[in-house]
Motif scaffolding. Structure first.
Motif, PDB file in Angstrom:
ATOM      1  N   LYS A 265    -100.057 -16.378  84.732  1.00  0.00           N
ATOM      2  CA  LYS A 265    -100.040 -17.822  84.071  1.00  0.00           C
ATOM      3  C   LYS A 265    -100.089 -18.784  85.364  1.00  0.00           C
ATOM      4  CE  LYS A 265     -98.122 -16.730  79.283  1.00  0.00           C
ATOM      5  NZ  LYS A 265     -99.567 -17.346  78.744  1.00  0.00           N
ATOM      6  N   LEU A 266     -99.131 -18.668  86.311  1.00  0.00           N
ATOM      7  CA  LEU A 266     -99.021 -19.366  87.201  1.00  0.00           C
ATOM      8  C   LEU A 266    -100.340 -19.793  88.104  1.00  0.00           C
ATOM      9  CD1 LEU A 266     -95.398 -18.803  88.430  1.00  0.00           C
ATOM     10  CD2 LEU A 266     -96.241 -21.071  87.467  1.00  0.00           C
TER      11      LEU A 266
ATOM     12  N   VAL B 221     -94.005  -7.426  83.695  1.00  0.00           N
ATOM     13  CA  VAL B 221     -93.250  -8.594  82.875  1.00  0.00           C
ATOM     14  C   VAL B 221     -93.383  -9.706  83.890  1.00  0.00           C
ATOM     15  CG1 VAL B 221     -91.098  -9.606  82.190  1.00  0.00           C
ATOM     16  CG2 VAL B 221     -91.757  -7.284  81.182  1.00  0.00           C
ATOM     17  N   THR B 222     -92.901  -9.526  85.001  1.00  0.00           N
ATOM     18  CA  THR B 222     -93.035 -10.471  86.512  1.00  0.00           C
ATOM     19  C   THR B 222     -94.412 -10.961  86.511  1.00  0.00           C
ATOM     20  OG1 THR B 222     -91.276  -9.286  87.421  1.00  0.00           O
ATOM     21  CG2 THR B 222     -92.232 -10.897  88.829  1.00  0.00           C
TER      22      THR B 222
ATOM     23  N   ILE C 206     -90.085   2.476  84.188  1.00  0.00           N
ATOM     24  CA  ILE C 206     -89.274   1.233  84.013  1.00  0.00           C
ATOM     25  C   ILE C 206     -89.363   0.127  84.969  1.00  0.00           C
ATOM     26  CG2 ILE C 206     -86.954   0.537  83.892  1.00  0.00           C
ATOM     27  CD1 ILE C 206     -86.076   3.077  82.566  1.00  0.00           C
ATOM     28  N   GLY C 207     -89.354   0.705  86.251  1.00  0.00           N
ATOM     29  CA  GLY C 207     -89.908  -0.224  87.414  1.00  0.00           C
ATOM     30  C   GLY C 207     -91.370  -0.981  87.293  1.00  0.00           C
TER      31      GLY C 207
ATOM     32  N   ILE D 171    -101.440  -3.038  88.394  1.00  0.00           N
ATOM     33  CA  ILE D 171     -99.784  -2.505  88.172  1.00  0.00           C
ATOM     34  C   ILE D 171     -99.884  -1.388  87.523  1.00  0.00           C
ATOM     35  CG2 ILE D 171     -97.504  -2.613  87.278  1.00  0.00           C
ATOM     36  CD1 ILE D 171     -97.773  -5.695  87.943  1.00  0.00           C
ATOM     37  N   LEU D 172    -100.706  -1.164  86.496  1.00  0.00           N
ATOM     38  CA  LEU D 172    -101.123   0.030  85.634  1.00  0.00           C
ATOM     39  C   LEU D 172    -101.378   1.237  86.251  1.00  0.00           C
ATOM     40  CD1 LEU D 172    -102.366  -1.515  82.249  1.00  0.00           C
ATOM     41  CD2 LEU D 172    -100.023  -0.328  82.587  1.00  0.00           C
ATOM     42  N   ILE D 173    -102.530   0.903  87.091  1.00  0.00           N
ATOM     43  CA  ILE D 173    -102.999   2.064  88.118  1.00  0.00           C
ATOM     44  C   ILE D 173    -101.804   2.418  88.840  1.00  0.00           C
ATOM     45  CG2 ILE D 173    -104.514   2.596  90.032  1.00  0.00           C
ATOM     46  CD1 ILE D 173    -106.384   0.588  88.793  1.00  0.00           C
TER      47      ILE D 173
END
Length: 212
Positions: free
Chosen positions: A65-66, A58-59, A51-52, A181-183
Motif C-alpha cells: 500500500k505504501l 502481513v507486513t 508462520i514466519g 513471499i509465497l514462492i
C-alpha cells in the motif's frame, strides 16, 4: 524520461519486482538459521517457516500500500520520513535500519564463510513431522520469529515502485510483494522438510551451516 543512451528506461513489471524480493530473501540466512529453527521447533519446523512467511505477508501488505501511495527509491527510509517528518527521531530509526542491514550482511557473510560444497543423501523420514513431535505453541511462535529473519529483504521491492508505470503500480506492487513471499515460503518449507526429515534436530545443530 530517457536514460544515458537516449532510450526510455525499461519498465519494471511483476516478475522483475518479485525477483528483487526473492533475491533479497533467499540468501545465506537459511543456512545459518535452519539448525536453530529445527532445534527450537523440532518436528514443527516446516510450520515455523509457514508462520514466519505469513507474518511477512502481513507486513508486505503495508509495504504494498505504501509503495503504491508513495513511490520512492528510498523505500522504508522514505516512509519513516513521511510518517514522522525529517526529525532526529526518524534519523535514529533510519540509522537503526542501516545497522540492521549491516548485522544481516554480517550474519550472511558468516554463514557463507563456513558453508562448504557438501551434498547430503538419504531418505526423508516424514514421521519426524508428526504432531507428537511438535513443540508447544509458544515455543513454535518463538521459533517462527527466528525464521522471520529469512524473509527480510522483500521490502527492497518498494525501492523500485517509482520505476513501475503509474497506471500499473496498484496491480504490480501487491502482486510482486505477495508473489515473492509465497514462492519463498514454498522454497523454505521444502528445504526444511528435506533437511529436518533427513537429520535430527541435534544433528542439524551440530552440522551448523553445513546442514544443507
Amino acid at each position: 524520461m530517457t536514460n544515458q543512451t537516449g532510450k526510455p528506461p525499461a519498465e519494471v513489471g511483476v516478475i522483475s519486482a518479485a525477483s528483487i524480493g526473492i533475491g533479497g530473501m533467499v540468501g545465506a540466512g537459511i543456512f545459518a538459521v535452519l539448525g536453530l529453527a529445527a532445534a527450537t521447533t523440532k518436528g514443527a519446523v516446516p510450520v515455523a517457516f509457514v508462520i514466519g512467511g505469513v507474518i511477512a505477508l502481513v507486513t508486505a501488505r503495508c509495504y504494498a500500500k505504501l509503495s503504491v501511495a508513495y513511490p520512492d527509491r528510498g523505500g522504508t527510509v522514505a516512509y519513516l520520513d513521511r510518517a514522522f517528518g525529517a526529525t532526529a527521531f526518524t534519523g535514529i530509526l533510519n540509522v537503526l535500519l542501516v545497522l540492521s542491514y549491516i548485522v544481516m550482511v554480517g550474519f550472511y557473510a558468516s554463514a557463507f564463510g563456513r558453508f562448504g560444497a557438501s551434498f547430503l543423501g538419504g531418505d526423508v523420514d516424514y514421521g519426524r513431522f508428526a504432531m507428537s513431535e511438535w513443540v508447544d505453541p509458544l515455543t513454535l511462535v518463538a521459533g517462527a520469529m527466528v525464521v522471520f529473519l529469512n524473509y527480510e529483504g522483500f521490502e527492497m521491492i518498494a525501492n523500485v515502485a517509482s520505476d513501475v508505470p503509474e497506471e500499473k503500480r496498484a496491480q504490480v506492487m501487491p502482486r510482486a510483494f505477495y508473489g515473492s513471499i509465497l514462492i519463498v515460503i514454498a522454497l523454505y518449507v521444502l528445504i526444511s522438510v528435506v533437511a529436518a526429515g533427513t537429520l535430527s534436530p541435534s544433528a542439524l545443530v551440530d552440522a551448523g551451516e553445513f546442514a544443507l
